[in-house]
Design a protein around this motif. Structure first.
Motif, mmCIF file in Angstrom:
data_model
loop_
_atom_site.group_PDB
_atom_site.id
_atom_site.type_symbol
_atom_site.label_atom_id
_atom_site.label_comp_id
_atom_site.label_asym_id
_atom_site.label_seq_id
_atom_site.Cartn_x
_atom_site.Cartn_y
_atom_site.Cartn_z
ATOM 1 N N TYR A 157 15.627 0.443 -1.624
ATOM 2 C CA TYR A 157 14.734 -0.144 -3.091
ATOM 3 C C TYR A 157 13.202 -0.596 -2.333
ATOM 4 N N ILE A 158 12.310 -0.286 -3.210
ATOM 5 C CA ILE A 158 11.067 -0.598 -3.053
ATOM 6 C C ILE A 158 10.276 -1.274 -4.100
ATOM 7 N N ASP A 159 9.871 -2.498 -3.702
ATOM 8 C CA ASP A 159 8.876 -3.235 -4.269
ATOM 9 C C ASP A 159 7.478 -3.269 -4.005
ATOM 10 N N ILE A 160 6.620 -2.789 -5.083
ATOM 11 C CA ILE A 160 5.243 -2.476 -4.931
ATOM 12 C C ILE A 160 4.301 -3.745 -5.372
ATOM 13 N N TYR A 161 3.709 -4.475 -4.630
ATOM 14 C CA TYR A 161 2.849 -5.557 -5.243
ATOM 15 C C TYR A 161 1.322 -5.115 -5.343
ATOM 16 N N THR A 162 0.759 -5.182 -6.829
ATOM 17 C CA THR A 162 -0.675 -4.949 -6.619
ATOM 18 C C THR A 162 -1.139 -6.114 -7.069
#
Length: 423
Positions: A157-162
């Motif tokens: 799983y990949i969480d991407i923070y902007t």
């Protein structure tokens, strides 16, 4: 959202993950030497793993953050310091130690900030083994990727923070649930970088080949001794048949022919023990030299004062100061994000630039000499600065506050006594 760019970031992460995985394997003792001797099936093999990498890292972490950090207000506003300590009190007490350890091991570490389910300001240490930052040419973080697996789940799983969202993808970059928002207005992560050479300027890179050599020589020496029972018997002046050989194995006894030429002994290697000892001492000494550490097992001179100890640790102290400066960049960003949180929570405007961070090193210091220097300086130095120079005082502001409180109590007590006497 540029999915093509994110996929390139993920590919770059996977390309570099192997070298960071190897660093971690060595830290936990799963070295190439251990794997080499574990693969030897033709004979019993003993594995001697001397993990100097972990030893040196733990020493440096203990020197830097073995004692909790202190926060000092540059504007003498004790409320700010109290806010910092109060809103981070629930953090794991080993948090800074984990942060420092991973920065020293990998050359890079990330600290991710988030608001927990209970509404508290929290942080998570993430290493290059499961984190990736994409920045512009000026170092501004545009995206942060947290790559992880769940227990009993083989999926990635990949969480991407902007700057205002948290996007959730699988490894194929298909969105697996609705995006979340965060309060910070920028990517909520800070980076700790040991030096601009990144993983090339780490203890791992400096000593790991020497550590391998030390472990190999030690393992070979132990195996040569323990495997002598598998040595070959050499006979001269007679010949044994198969049945006699089996009896020899069983009873450990052989009847030799009545001949002056008959002889039976072991075919052994002639090992130069002094050469082996010299090589081990040389390799160990080189590891201590390259790491700037000292061997505490060496015999010391009769002078064991704190000043003498400090002089032996001068190189390690200088290295520790550089480590602290690298970690301080993370701590400053941490306070900055904490103050963003407090602005929303309590509508209070705190300036992170008004906070000084003090590392309370556990390297021996000569407090007697320092107190003499402070005494000679007299009123040329502030009480806050003077107290901060002493190793046994963790928080000079708290010490001044306690001192004032005690003085006020003494004055009140003296006033009451004067009233009784005069009455």
């Amino acid at each position: 959202m540029n999915i093509g760019l994110l996929k390139k970031c993920y590919d770059d992460f996977k390309l570099n993950k192997g070298k960071y995985d190897k660093m971690y394997q060595y830290y936990v003792g799963d070295s190439d030497v251990i794997r080499k001797y574990s693969a030897m099936e033709y004979q019993e093999s003993h594995k001697m793993n001397f993990n100097y990498l972990k030893k040196f890292l733990k020493e440096e972490v203990a020197y830097s953050v073995g004692t909790p950090l202190s926060y000092v207000s540059k504007t003498n506003d004790n409320n700010i310091v109290q806010e910092i300590e109060y809103y981070m009190y629930h953090w794991d007490k080993n948090h800074d130690a984990q942060l420092m350890k991973n920065m020293l091991l990998y050359g890079t570490v990330y600290e991710l900030y988030y608001i927990g389910k209970d509404g508290q300001f929290n942080s998570k240490v993430i290493t290059p083994r499961n984190g990736y930052v994409y920045s512009d040419d000026f170092g501004n973080i545009l995206y942060f990727m947290h790559i992880y697996n769940l227990k009993f789940d083989n999926n990635t799983y990949i969480d991407i923070y902007t700057e205002n969202q948290i996007l959730h993808f699988n490894s194929d970059f298909k969105e697996i649930k609705k995006a979340d928002t965060h309060i910070f207005g920028q990517v909520p992560v800070s980076i700790g970088i040991l030096s601009e050479e990144l993983e090339k300027d780490t203890l791992f890179n400096d000593i790991i080949d020497i550590q391998n050599g030390f472990s190999i020589i030690s393992s070979d020496g132990v195996n040569e001794i323990t495997n002598t029972r598998a040595a070959i018997l050499k006979g001269k002046g007679f010949q044994l048949d198969a049945e006699q050989i089996e009896k020899l194995k069983k009873y450990r006894f052989a009847n030799l022919p009545n001949s002056k030429d008959a002889d039976l002994n072991w075919l052994l290697k002639n090992l130069n023990a002094e050469y082996q000892k010299l090589m081990l001492e040389t390799l160990e000494d080189k590891m201590y030299q390259l790491s700037f550490h000292i061997n505490n097992q060496e015999r010391m001179q009769s002078n064991t004062s704190s000043l003498a100890l400090r002089s032996r640790l001068i190189n390690l102290e200088q290295k520790t100061k550089l480590n602290n400066k690298a970690l301080m960049n993370v701590i400053v960003s941490r306070i900055k994000f904490l103050f963003m949180y407090l602005k929303i929570l309590k509508n209070k405007d705190y300036n992170y630039r008004s906070i000084a961070i003090k590392f309370n090193s556990v390297i021996p210091s000569d407090d007697l000499m320092m107190s003499q220097i402070i005494s000679q300086l007299g009123d040329k130095i502030s009480l806050r600065t003077a107290l901060s120079q002493l190793s046994f005082i963790e928080n000079s502001d708290a010490e001044i506050k306690q001192l004032k409180s005690e003085q006020e109590e003494l004055l009140q007590g003296q006033s009451l006594l004067d009233g009784v006497v005069n009455g």
